[in-house]
Design a protein around this motif. Structure first.
Motif, PDB file in Angstrom:
ATOM      1  N   GLU A   1      -8.787 -31.752   0.221  1.00  0.00           N
ATOM      2  CA  GLU A   1     -10.252 -31.867   0.294  1.00  0.00           C
ATOM      3  C   GLU A   1     -10.957 -30.567  -0.094  1.00  0.00           C
ATOM      4  O   GLU A   1     -12.186 -30.514  -0.159  1.00  0.00           O
ATOM      5  N   ILE A   2     -10.169 -29.513  -0.301  1.00  0.00           N
ATOM      6  CA  ILE A   2     -10.771 -28.232  -0.698  1.00  0.00           C
ATOM      7  C   ILE A   2     -11.078 -28.283  -2.194  1.00  0.00           C
ATOM      8  O   ILE A   2     -10.203 -28.590  -2.993  1.00  0.00           O
ATOM      9  N   THR A   3     -12.332 -27.994  -2.534  1.00  0.00           N
ATOM     10  CA  THR A   3     -12.733 -28.140  -3.946  1.00  0.00           C
ATOM     11  C   THR A   3     -12.515 -26.858  -4.729  1.00  0.00           C
ATOM     12  O   THR A   3     -12.387 -26.899  -5.951  1.00  0.00           O
ATOM     13  N   THR A   4     -12.490 -25.708  -4.025  1.00  0.00           N
ATOM     14  CA  THR A   4     -12.637 -24.452  -4.742  1.00  0.00           C
ATOM     15  C   THR A   4     -11.712 -23.390  -4.164  1.00  0.00           C
ATOM     16  O   THR A   4     -11.810 -23.065  -2.968  1.00  0.00           O
ATOM     17  N   TRP A   5     -10.813 -22.915  -4.993  1.00  0.00           N
ATOM     18  CA  TRP A   5      -9.829 -21.905  -4.592  1.00  0.00           C
ATOM     19  C   TRP A   5     -10.054 -20.690  -5.483  1.00  0.00           C
ATOM     20  O   TRP A   5      -9.797 -20.747  -6.680  1.00  0.00           O
ATOM     21  N   VAL A   6     -10.530 -19.602  -4.900  1.00  0.00           N
ATOM     22  CA  VAL A   6     -10.846 -18.429  -5.724  1.00  0.00           C
ATOM     23  C   VAL A   6      -9.810 -17.331  -5.464  1.00  0.00           C
ATOM     24  O   VAL A   6      -9.646 -16.878  -4.324  1.00  0.00           O
TER      25      VAL A   6
ATOM     26  N   TRP B   1     -19.525 -24.334   1.441  1.00  0.00           N
ATOM     27  CA  TRP B   1     -19.183 -23.956   2.810  1.00  0.00           C
ATOM     28  C   TRP B   1     -17.788 -23.327   2.794  1.00  0.00           C
ATOM     29  O   TRP B   1     -16.887 -23.836   2.117  1.00  0.00           O
ATOM     30  N   THR B   2     -17.634 -22.232   3.532  1.00  0.00           N
ATOM     31  CA  THR B   2     -16.307 -21.614   3.622  1.00  0.00           C
ATOM     32  C   THR B   2     -15.388 -22.539   4.419  1.00  0.00           C
ATOM     33  O   THR B   2     -15.828 -23.240   5.323  1.00  0.00           O
ATOM     34  N   THR B   3     -14.128 -22.514   4.075  1.00  0.00           N
ATOM     35  CA  THR B   3     -13.164 -23.312   4.825  1.00  0.00           C
ATOM     36  C   THR B   3     -11.790 -22.668   4.713  1.00  0.00           C
ATOM     37  O   THR B   3     -11.632 -21.641   4.055  1.00  0.00           O
TER      38      THR B   3
ATOM     39  N   MET C   1      -4.184 -13.237   2.549  1.00  0.00           N
ATOM     40  CA  MET C   1      -5.613 -13.552   2.528  1.00  0.00           C
ATOM     41  C   MET C   1      -6.193 -13.463   1.120  1.00  0.00           C
ATOM     42  O   MET C   1      -7.394 -13.343   0.963  1.00  0.00           O
ATOM     43  N   GLY C   2      -5.347 -13.513   0.111  1.00  0.00           N
ATOM     44  CA  GLY C   2      -5.779 -13.240  -1.262  1.00  0.00           C
ATOM     45  C   GLY C   2      -6.476 -14.388  -1.968  1.00  0.00           C
ATOM     46  O   GLY C   2      -6.956 -14.225  -3.083  1.00  0.00           O
ATOM     47  N   VAL C   3      -6.515 -15.573  -1.333  1.00  0.00           N
ATOM     48  CA  VAL C   3      -7.242 -16.689  -1.950  1.00  0.00           C
ATOM     49  C   VAL C   3      -8.311 -17.133  -0.962  1.00  0.00           C
ATOM     50  O   VAL C   3      -8.004 -17.381   0.208  1.00  0.00           O
ATOM     51  N   GLU C   4      -9.559 -17.186  -1.390  1.00  0.00           N
ATOM     52  CA  GLU C   4     -10.632 -17.668  -0.519  1.00  0.00           C
ATOM     53  C   GLU C   4     -10.980 -19.098  -0.923  1.00  0.00           C
ATOM     54  O   GLU C   4     -11.045 -19.416  -2.110  1.00  0.00           O
ATOM     55  N   THR C   5     -11.174 -19.930   0.082  1.00  0.00           N
ATOM     56  CA  THR C   5     -11.332 -21.362  -0.179  1.00  0.00           C
ATOM     57  C   THR C   5     -12.681 -21.872   0.313  1.00  0.00           C
ATOM     58  O   THR C   5     -13.202 -21.403   1.333  1.00  0.00           O
ATOM     59  N   PHE C   6     -13.199 -22.852  -0.404  1.00  0.00           N
ATOM     60  CA  PHE C   6     -14.544 -23.367  -0.147  1.00  0.00           C
ATOM     61  C   PHE C   6     -14.570 -24.864  -0.398  1.00  0.00           C
ATOM     62  O   PHE C   6     -13.760 -25.387  -1.161  1.00  0.00           O
ATOM     63  N   VAL C   7     -15.567 -25.494   0.232  1.00  0.00           N
ATOM     64  CA  VAL C   7     -15.842 -26.875  -0.132  1.00  0.00           C
ATOM     65  C   VAL C   7     -17.238 -26.904  -0.734  1.00  0.00           C
ATOM     66  O   VAL C   7     -18.179 -26.344  -0.186  1.00  0.00           O
ATOM     67  N   ARG C   8     -17.317 -27.516  -1.907  1.00  0.00           N
ATOM     68  CA  ARG C   8     -18.587 -27.564  -2.635  1.00  0.00           C
ATOM     69  C   ARG C   8     -19.404 -28.728  -2.088  1.00  0.00           C
ATOM     70  O   ARG C   8     -18.946 -29.858  -2.104  1.00  0.00           O
ATOM     71  N   VAL C   9     -20.599 -28.431  -1.596  1.00  0.00           N
ATOM     72  CA  VAL C   9     -21.405 -29.488  -0.967  1.00  0.00           C
ATOM     73  C   VAL C   9     -22.637 -29.848  -1.791  1.00  0.00           C
ATOM     74  O   VAL C   9     -23.334 -30.811  -1.484  1.00  0.00           O
TER      75      VAL C   9
END
Ligand SMILES: [Zn+2]
Length: 277
Positions: free
Chosen positions: A209-214, A167-169, A251-259
């Motif tokens: 709580e953010i799992t993923t930083w791209v 999920w995007t966050t 805005m150079g890093v997009e963040t997600f939570v892995r579900v």
């Protein structure tokens, strides 16, 4: 292993959400030679019309707005090198509480099972390794974003597709700076009334709580140009005002939570495909 390329599927509500939420990862993984599939659920007919006309204003024709936004979406996909664009074609439901919520054909009024069956067919066709959509609150409560989450999770459970689901966050540390950035770039930003703000579900997640930083800094220019393709929509103008350089910096890093994950890749991770390659 098959010789099928690794595949990212992003499920979004409206034309332009692909750029704001996932423009960086779409561009980055396309550049890495992966297949990228964008599913856009609605026609965006409740967006801005010519001269910024809003739904219900004279000069706002939802069908014309939808047609214009389709052209913009195709241009954005070109910029982001999206391999496949799939439009489910539901009518934009507008913001929560609008009459458009219940209009015939609106995405919000479509039974989850019905739309999930259509999305499930696309999942079976493309066999995504990674699926990205919104959180259960649609990030900020927009009914079409909530519905996109619901149909994606329903389609995933019926197809058992995708080893990784996200999920995007947004990190709260970034959200805290957002008002400041809005003001800096001259957007009409009013601090929300504290009572009202307390009643709203909190947007984003605490950083831990953010799992993923791209890191998509190298693709900031493409993300900016994809947003530029959607310039008919007033809410994008503020981002465009930043200019490419500042936009990429912010805005150079997009963040997600892995579900969901079957790879066992350790978190935090910096790659949606960690454990798959
Ligand atoms: Zn949207």
């Amino acid at each position: 292993m098959t010789d099928r390329p690794l595949t990212l599927m992003a499920v979004h509500a409206h034309p332009d959400d692909e750029a704001t939420g996932t423009g960086g990862v779409l561009a980055r993984y396309a550049a890495e030679g992966f297949r990228t599939v964008l599913v856009t659920c609605t026609d965006g007919g409740c967006g801005d019309g010519p001269g910024g006309a809003k739904p219900g204003d004279p000069g706002h024709d939802p069908a014309a707005v939808a047609a214009a936004r389709r052209t913009e979406l195709e241009a954005s996909c070109e910029v982001l090198k999206v391999s496949h664009l799939e439009m489910l074609g539901y009518a934009d439901s507008g913001m929560m509480g609008w009459p458009a919520n219940d209009a015939p054909g609106s995405f919000w009024s479509t039974p989850v099972d019905e739309a999930a069956a259509r999305l499930g067919e696309l999942m079976l066709r493309y066999q995504p390794d990674v699926v990205v959509t919104y959180d259960e609150n649609g990030f900020y409560g927009h009914p079409d974003h909530i519905q996109a989450n619901r149909i994606t999770m329903a389609a995933l459970s019926r197809t058992e597709m995708a080893p990784k689901v996200y999920w995007t966050t947004a990190p709260r540390s970034m959200m805290a700076r957002f008002g400041e950035i809005m003001r800096e770039f001259g957007a009409d930003w009013e601090e929300p009334d504290p009572a009202e703000a307390a009643a709203m579900p909190e947007i984003g997640l605490p950083d831990e709580e953010i799992t993923t930083w791209v890191d998509t800094t190298a693709f900031g220019g493409q993300k900016f140009d994809a947003l530029l393709a959607h310039a008919s929509q007033g809410e994008n103008i503020f981002f465009l005002r930043m200019g490419k350089e500042r936009f990429t910096e912010l805005m150079g890093v997009e963040t997600f939570v892995r579900v969901h994950d079957t790879t066992g890749a350790a978190v935090p991770e910096n790659d949606l495909f960690a454990g798959l390659r």
